[in-house]
Scaffold this active site. Sequence first.
Site, PDB file in Angstrom:
ATOM      1  NE  ARG A 141      -1.479   2.172   2.972  1.00 35.26           N
ATOM      2  CZ  ARG A 141      -0.495   2.915   3.473  1.00 35.26           C
ATOM      3  NH1 ARG A 141       0.111   3.829   2.748  1.00 35.26           N
ATOM      4  NH2 ARG A 141      -0.090   2.746   4.726  1.00 35.26           N
ATOM      5  N   GLY A 200      10.455  13.330  -1.342  1.00 34.83           N
ATOM      6  CA  GLY A 200      11.451  13.617  -0.316  1.00 34.83           C
ATOM      7  C   GLY A 200      11.144  14.869   0.472  1.00 34.83           C
ATOM      8  CG  LEU A 201       8.419  17.011   3.863  1.00 36.61           C
ATOM      9  CD1 LEU A 201       8.676  18.384   3.277  1.00 36.61           C
ATOM     10  CD2 LEU A 201       6.938  16.880   4.254  1.00 36.61           C
ATOM     11  CG  HIS A 205      14.799  19.648  10.195  1.00 33.52           C
ATOM     12  ND1 HIS A 205      14.512  20.538  11.211  1.00 33.52           N
ATOM     13  CD2 HIS A 205      16.104  19.818   9.899  1.00 33.52           C
ATOM     14  CE1 HIS A 205      15.601  21.218  11.513  1.00 33.52           C
ATOM     15  NE2 HIS A 205      16.582  20.804  10.735  1.00 33.52           N
ATOM     16  CD1 TRP A 213      13.633   8.701   8.671  1.00 37.13           C
ATOM     17  CD2 TRP A 213      13.617   6.489   8.392  1.00 37.13           C
ATOM     18  NE1 TRP A 213      14.306   8.145   9.728  1.00 37.13           N
ATOM     19  CE2 TRP A 213      14.304   6.786   9.582  1.00 37.13           C
ATOM     20  CE3 TRP A 213      13.483   5.154   8.012  1.00 37.13           C
ATOM     21  CZ2 TRP A 213      14.864   5.811  10.396  1.00 37.13           C
ATOM     22  CZ3 TRP A 213      14.039   4.179   8.819  1.00 37.13           C
ATOM     23  CH2 TRP A 213      14.716   4.512   9.991  1.00 37.13           C
ATOM     24  CB  CYS A 248       1.587  15.798  -1.387  1.00 42.24           C
ATOM     25  SG  CYS A 248       1.972  16.995  -2.686  1.00 42.24           S
ATOM     26  CG  LEU A 268      -2.794 -16.572  15.504  1.00 43.09           C
ATOM     27  CD1 LEU A 268      -3.980 -15.637  15.528  1.00 43.09           C
ATOM     28  CD2 LEU A 268      -1.955 -16.261  14.269  1.00 43.09           C
ATOM     29  N   GLY A 269      -1.438 -17.145  20.185  1.00 43.59           N
ATOM     30  CA  GLY A 269      -0.416 -17.676  21.091  1.00 43.59           C
ATOM     31  C   GLY A 269       0.966 -17.556  20.476  1.00 43.59           C
ATOM     32  CD  GLU A 311       1.991  10.105   4.323  1.00 45.41           C
ATOM     33  OE1 GLU A 311       1.604  11.283   4.432  1.00 45.41           O
ATOM     34  OE2 GLU A 311       2.596   9.667   3.331  1.00 45.41           O
TER      35      GLU A 311
END
Length: 405
Positions: A108, A148-149, A154, A180, A259, A359-360, A384
Amino acid sequence: MSTTSGKATGTARTRTDPLDLAGIDDMLSPEEKAVRAAVRQVCDSAVDPHVAEWFENGELPAIRELARELGGLGLLGMHLEGYGCAGMSAVDYGLACLELEASDSGIRSLVSVQGSLAMYAIWKHGSEEQKQRWLPPMAAGEAIGCFGLTEPDHGSDPAGMRTRARRDGGDWVIDGRKMWITNGSVADVAVVWARTEDEDGGVRGFVVPTGTPGFSAPLIKHKLSLRASVTSELVLDGVRLPADAVLPGVRGLRGPLSCLNEARYGIVWGAMGAARSSLAAALEYAGQRSQFGKPIAGFQLTQEKLAHMAVELTCGTLLALHLGRRKDSTGLRPEQVSIGKLNNVNKALDICRTARTVLGANGISLEYPVIRHMTNLESVLTYEGTPEMHKLVIGQAMTGLPAFR
Ligand code: FAD
């Protein structure tokens, strides 16, 4: 009947669907259900058989083939109009995000970053030439984009960004680091946000072909979350671009934030996909696993968990559908998207953690999707906009008082 992704089948239901107790399906049109079924089909064939292995190996080896397959289905920039984009509704896009994330948050993320961040930035703020050049191949999955932000120092406060774009004759020259960045190492084009020295200055967006000298995108390794996703650093050392590389349509942080709002909307839906898949796995397991002489599904404490997960899944999906219908009719304000992102990612994590307990010991195995979804959602929680940022957005909308600093 459900699959490992917790897919509700498209056939008429003669009894209660345990994954849709409230009958939310009945609020979808046949066309919307058809979109969802088509996305599920591609996930069933191209993602689900491989994704646990991709996650285990920390790679997305078939990313180009996958991008073409997703592009062929119209899923890349699917809510945008023109330039080869499918022009679907916000609800269609949301349903697609839900199915994709029921397979894996990394898949996704690939679609969100491509469509809602990189393509949306160009579609909304780009020149006609930039749109013609990049959007058709990106919609087809022939070209991959990144956005790329964030920088090493920062993240939540991008206003402090240090990446600089200066004018040199008719050119722009960009220096800086981004951190990232999803799809970075495989991208053909990067939308990079940088501070300029123009008089009317501030932050501007740049369309950077990744083959430009001075640009590199080393892979970030050692992630324990979103492992079936490419995450990279972007290094820009004297990257020289022509004057028309700047996105002409926007100045200031309004650009990247517009965006992010698009991508956050997709997460509102997507998180419920990871949650649905985990609930489906827990429900199936509880029916098969016997302790103390009977299936654990027959114990009240297990049923409390199942009921709790079902209620949260229902509420989160209804919120996503409400926001989607609203986005399609009147549009969404940032705080409305924040309510959805904050609530649904938190609730999806809660569902995954609860499912994991059902599910242990098997709950920690990649044989089941639950721990994969759970660790993936730790990234989804942070990117985000962290929960804290969304609370501050909501708080500001309620009080009129910004409390960010
Ligand atoms: P920080 O901003 O340093 O925050 C650390 C903590 O401090 C958080 O809990 C935060 O909420 C809290 N905090 C900060 N300020 C305040 C405040 N005023 N009040 C209260 N608490 C505060 N970025 C991109 O640009 N493009 C991408 O494609 C992209 N993909 C990503 C993929 C992954 C897998 C991950 C993990 C991240 C990705 N990101 C991407 C980056 C992501 O958006 C940032 O990590 C996020 O914005 C948070 O920034 P940070 O990690 O620097 O944390």
